[in-house]
Scaffold this motif. Structure first.
Motif, PDB file in Angstrom:
ATOM      1  N   ALA A   1       0.827  -1.208   0.000  1.00 44.12           N
ATOM      2  CA  ALA A   1       0.000   0.000   0.000  1.00 44.12           C
ATOM      3  C   ALA A   1       0.860   1.257   0.000  1.00 44.12           C
ATOM      4  O   ALA A   1       0.587   2.210  -0.743  1.00 44.12           O
ATOM      5  CB  ALA A   1      -0.928  -0.010   1.214  1.00 44.12           C
ATOM      6  N   GLU A   2       1.903   1.259   0.797  1.00 44.01           N
ATOM      7  CA  GLU A   2       2.812   2.410   0.822  1.00 44.01           C
ATOM      8  C   GLU A   2       3.486   2.581  -0.534  1.00 44.01           C
ATOM      9  O   GLU A   2       3.646   3.698  -1.018  1.00 44.01           O
ATOM     10  CB  GLU A   2       3.864   2.233   1.913  1.00 44.01           C
ATOM     11  N   TRP A   3       3.881   1.491  -1.137  1.00 44.28           N
ATOM     12  CA  TRP A   3       4.568   1.519  -2.425  1.00 44.28           C
ATOM     13  C   TRP A   3       3.698   2.136  -3.519  1.00 44.28           C
ATOM     14  O   TRP A   3       4.155   2.922  -4.330  1.00 44.28           O
ATOM     15  CB  TRP A   3       4.963   0.086  -2.800  1.00 44.28           C
ATOM     16  N   PHE A   4       2.401   1.763  -3.528  1.00 45.80           N
ATOM     17  CA  PHE A   4       1.497   2.220  -4.578  1.00 45.80           C
ATOM     18  C   PHE A   4       0.667   3.443  -4.187  1.00 45.80           C
ATOM     19  O   PHE A   4      -0.138   3.919  -4.984  1.00 45.80           O
ATOM     20  CB  PHE A   4       0.557   1.082  -5.007  1.00 45.80           C
ATOM     21  N   GLY A   5       0.836   3.925  -2.949  1.00 47.78           N
ATOM     22  CA  GLY A   5       0.096   5.107  -2.520  1.00 47.78           C
ATOM     23  C   GLY A   5      -1.394   4.858  -2.382  1.00 47.78           C
ATOM     24  O   GLY A   5      -2.223   5.642  -2.841  1.00 47.78           O
ATOM     25  N   MET A   6      -1.742   3.741  -1.761  1.00 51.73           N
ATOM     26  CA  MET A   6      -3.142   3.395  -1.564  1.00 51.73           C
ATOM     27  C   MET A   6      -3.306   2.798  -0.169  1.00 51.73           C
ATOM     28  O   MET A   6      -2.320   2.594   0.541  1.00 51.73           O
ATOM     29  CB  MET A   6      -3.613   2.418  -2.652  1.00 51.73           C
ATOM     30  N   SER A   7      -4.508   2.515   0.232  1.00 50.53           N
ATOM     31  CA  SER A   7      -4.736   1.936   1.557  1.00 50.53           C
ATOM     32  C   SER A   7      -4.461   0.429   1.525  1.00 50.53           C
ATOM     33  O   SER A   7      -4.586  -0.217   0.482  1.00 50.53           O
ATOM     34  CB  SER A   7      -6.179   2.187   2.012  1.00 50.53           C
TER      35      SER A   7
ATOM     36  N   ASN B   1      -8.317  -5.975  -0.962  1.00 48.55           N
ATOM     37  CA  ASN B   1      -9.440  -6.177  -1.892  1.00 48.55           C
ATOM     38  C   ASN B   1      -8.943  -6.662  -3.254  1.00 48.55           C
ATOM     39  O   ASN B   1      -9.531  -7.553  -3.857  1.00 48.55           O
ATOM     40  CB  ASN B   1     -10.241  -4.881  -2.066  1.00 48.55           C
ATOM     41  N   ILE B   2      -7.859  -6.069  -3.734  1.00 51.62           N
ATOM     42  CA  ILE B   2      -7.285  -6.477  -5.025  1.00 51.62           C
ATOM     43  C   ILE B   2      -6.786  -7.913  -4.949  1.00 51.62           C
ATOM     44  O   ILE B   2      -6.986  -8.704  -5.878  1.00 51.62           O
ATOM     45  CB  ILE B   2      -6.156  -5.514  -5.442  1.00 51.62           C
ATOM     46  N   LEU B   3      -6.157  -8.265  -3.844  1.00 52.23           N
ATOM     47  CA  LEU B   3      -5.634  -9.629  -3.684  1.00 52.23           C
ATOM     48  C   LEU B   3      -6.757 -10.659  -3.607  1.00 52.23           C
ATOM     49  O   LEU B   3      -6.564 -11.810  -3.981  1.00 52.23           O
ATOM     50  CB  LEU B   3      -4.738  -9.712  -2.446  1.00 52.23           C
ATOM     51  N   ARG B   4      -7.937 -10.256  -3.134  1.00 56.01           N
ATOM     52  CA  ARG B   4      -9.083 -11.170  -3.055  1.00 56.01           C
ATOM     53  C   ARG B   4      -9.758 -11.381  -4.400  1.00 56.01           C
ATOM     54  O   ARG B   4     -10.425 -12.385  -4.615  1.00 56.01           O
ATOM     55  CB  ARG B   4     -10.115 -10.635  -2.060  1.00 56.01           C
TER      56      ARG B   4
END
Length: 145
Positions: free
Chosen positions: A106-112, A118-121
């Motif tokens: 999340a830190e790498w891509f600037g997202m929560s 959710n993306i991994l699911r």
């Protein structure tokens, strides 16, 4: 590999697909009320100075290619958000498989980290393909007991 929209393909033919996607991804977005979607625009100057935005983004050679091909024009490339999102999600899955935590990703891509989970699911698009399985024929012999 996903096809590029025509407006972005024209840029890709000059500087290459990956460079075109990078450029479009760096352009600011604005909302077009008449079109009801987010749009980008890019002015390509007729002459180029070393401190120009295009030089900073792409380097002198690729910026000069754009100037020689589109110099003096305003381009309206498609945002390619679907392509970028697919690429991002693919990399999130790869980093997770390599052992990175959702918080680090999340830190790498600037997202929560919730969005990362959710993306991994989600089922990746390549796994959603329907595969036909042909039933096997069972031969029976008459009179076999």
């Amino acid at each position: 590999m996903a096809r590029l929209p025509k407006s972005t393909q024209e840029i890709a033919e000059v500087i290459g697909r990956e460079r075109a996607l990078f450029l479009v991804g760096q352009l600011p977005r604005s909302y077009s009320y008449d079109k009801g979607r987010r749009v980008t625009h890019l002015y390509v100057p007729a002459t180029l100075k070393p401190a120009h935005y295009l030089v900073q983004l792409l380097g002198w050679m690729d910026a000069m290619k754009l100037v020689s091909h589109f110099g003096g024009e305003i381009l309206y490339p498609a945002t390619c958000e679907e392509i970028a999102r697919g690429f991002r999600d693919q990399n999130i899955r790869r980093l997770s498989a390599e052992g990175m935590s959702a918080v680090e990703i999340a830190e790498w891509f600037g997202m929560s980290d919730r969005q990362v989970r959710n993306i991994l699911r989600e089922i990746p698009p390549e796994a959603k393909e329907v595969k036909c399985i042909q039933p096997t024929l069972i031969k029976t012999t008459a009179g076999a007991a």
